[in-house]
Design a protein around this motif. Structure first.
Motif, PDB file in Angstrom:
ATOM      1  N   LYS A 163       5.313 -79.530-115.901  1.00  0.00           N
ATOM      2  CA  LYS A 163       4.109 -78.685-115.863  1.00  0.00           C
ATOM      3  C   LYS A 163       4.495 -77.239-115.549  1.00  0.00           C
ATOM      4  O   LYS A 163       3.936 -76.299-116.131  1.00  0.00           O
ATOM      5  CB  LYS A 163       3.126 -79.227-114.811  1.00  0.00           C
ATOM      6  CG  LYS A 163       1.790 -78.563-114.845  1.00  0.00           C
ATOM      7  CD  LYS A 163       1.023 -78.999-116.075  1.00  0.00           C
ATOM      8  CE  LYS A 163      -0.373 -78.460-116.047  1.00  0.00           C
ATOM      9  NZ  LYS A 163      -1.003 -78.531-117.351  1.00  0.00           N
ATOM     10  N   LYS A 165       7.331 -75.751-116.274  1.00  0.00           N
ATOM     11  CA  LYS A 165       7.981 -75.192-117.462  1.00  0.00           C
ATOM     12  C   LYS A 165       6.943 -74.804-118.517  1.00  0.00           C
ATOM     13  O   LYS A 165       6.989 -73.714-119.088  1.00  0.00           O
ATOM     14  CB  LYS A 165       8.973 -76.205-118.033  1.00  0.00           C
ATOM     15  CG  LYS A 165       9.793 -75.677-119.175  1.00  0.00           C
ATOM     16  CD  LYS A 165      10.854 -76.686-119.594  1.00  0.00           C
ATOM     17  CE  LYS A 165      11.760 -76.070-120.636  1.00  0.00           C
ATOM     18  NZ  LYS A 165      12.911 -76.940-120.922  1.00  0.00           N
ATOM     19  N   ASP A 166       5.972 -75.687-118.752  1.00  0.00           N
ATOM     20  CA  ASP A 166       4.912 -75.416-119.726  1.00  0.00           C
ATOM     21  C   ASP A 166       4.058 -74.221-119.291  1.00  0.00           C
ATOM     22  O   ASP A 166       3.732 -73.355-120.107  1.00  0.00           O
ATOM     23  CB  ASP A 166       4.031 -76.651-119.900  1.00  0.00           C
ATOM     24  CG  ASP A 166       2.875 -76.391-120.854  1.00  0.00           C
ATOM     25  OD1 ASP A 166       3.140 -76.135-122.053  1.00  0.00           O
ATOM     26  OD2 ASP A 166       1.704 -76.425-120.396  1.00  0.00           O
ATOM     27  N   LYS A 175       6.004 -70.968-119.798  1.00  0.00           N
ATOM     28  CA  LYS A 175       6.088 -70.651-121.234  1.00  0.00           C
ATOM     29  C   LYS A 175       4.771 -70.051-121.726  1.00  0.00           C
ATOM     30  O   LYS A 175       4.755 -69.031-122.412  1.00  0.00           O
ATOM     31  CB  LYS A 175       6.436 -71.926-122.014  1.00  0.00           C
ATOM     32  CG  LYS A 175       6.566 -71.721-123.495  1.00  0.00           C
ATOM     33  CD  LYS A 175       6.917 -73.041-124.182  1.00  0.00           C
ATOM     34  CE  LYS A 175       6.978 -72.857-125.677  1.00  0.00           C
ATOM     35  NZ  LYS A 175       7.275 -74.120-126.368  1.00  0.00           N
ATOM     36  N   ARG A 176       3.666 -70.666-121.358  1.00  0.00           N
ATOM     37  CA  ARG A 176       2.351 -70.174-121.786  1.00  0.00           C
ATOM     38  C   ARG A 176       2.018 -68.833-121.134  1.00  0.00           C
ATOM     39  O   ARG A 176       1.394 -67.970-121.753  1.00  0.00           O
ATOM     40  CB  ARG A 176       1.285 -71.221-121.478  1.00  0.00           C
ATOM     41  CG  ARG A 176       1.431 -72.444-122.386  1.00  0.00           C
ATOM     42  CD  ARG A 176       0.541 -73.589-121.982  1.00  0.00           C
ATOM     43  NE  ARG A 176      -0.857 -73.219-121.932  1.00  0.00           N
ATOM     44  CZ  ARG A 176      -1.768 -73.907-121.256  1.00  0.00           C
ATOM     45  NH1 ARG A 176      -1.424 -74.961-120.549  1.00  0.00           N
ATOM     46  NH2 ARG A 176      -3.017 -73.518-121.255  1.00  0.00           N
TER      47      ARG A 176
END
Length: 174
Positions: free
Chosen positions: A109, A111-112, A115-116
């Motif tokens: 979560k 990492k995501d 990135k976003r």
């Protein structure tokens, strides 16, 4: 005194957005399925918030009537595009807060989310650069610089206000 009132209005808008996020459920789908409450709340908040921004812009840029006829249509287009980005940002923040609350903010979560977040920052800068160029073509470089400075300062203020109220990464949810 007037500048203080305007900055207080901006701070209040940022706090209201965060407060709304902390109380809303996370949208589970994109596009037409985006949580209508979030979207409607953002629209209402944006209209009040944009009034404060218009006041700031008018006070700083002091546009002539001819320049205003060129500037405001561009600015409204910019605001419309910025509003679309705001929906993505709200979703990201809401998901982060919910994951924190649920205690599921793990490596995947994190990492995501990172990135976003990077993508949203690039998109926001790209939009600002696009409209800086359009305003510079329509008016002057100084006026485009004023637009850039105003938008950057407001965005920074909102970012700091929201960030100061966010749960810290790695902390336990409540």
């Amino acid at each position: 005194m007037k500048k203080l009132f305007t900055m207080n209005a901006i701070k209040m808008a940022a706090i209201l957005v965060l407060t709304a996020l902390l109380g809303l459920t996370v949208p589970t789908a994109r596009g037409a399925d985006v949580n209508d409450n979030i979207y409607n709340y953002l629209q209402l908040l944006r209209s009040d918030f944009n009034s404060a921004k218009v006041e700031i812009i008018n006070g700083i840029m002091k546009l002539s009537e001819a320049d205003a006829k060129k500037f405001w249509p561009l600015y409204h287009d910019y605001e419309n595009e910025l509003g679309k980005q705001a929906i993505n940002r709200v979703e990201l923040i809401a998901e982060f807060v919910q994951a924190h609350r649920d205690g599921i903010f793990d490596d995947a979560k994190a990492k995501d989310t990172a990135k976003r977040w990077f993508k949203s920052q690039r998109d926001r800068l790209d939009l600002l650069e696009k409209y800086h160029g359009k305003i510079e073509e329509a008016l002057t470089s100084v006026q485009a610089g004023q637009f850039l400075q105003i938008e950057n300062q407001i965005a920074l203020f909102i970012d700091v206000t929201i960030a100061s109220e966010m749960p810290k990464v790695g902390s336990k949810g409540k």
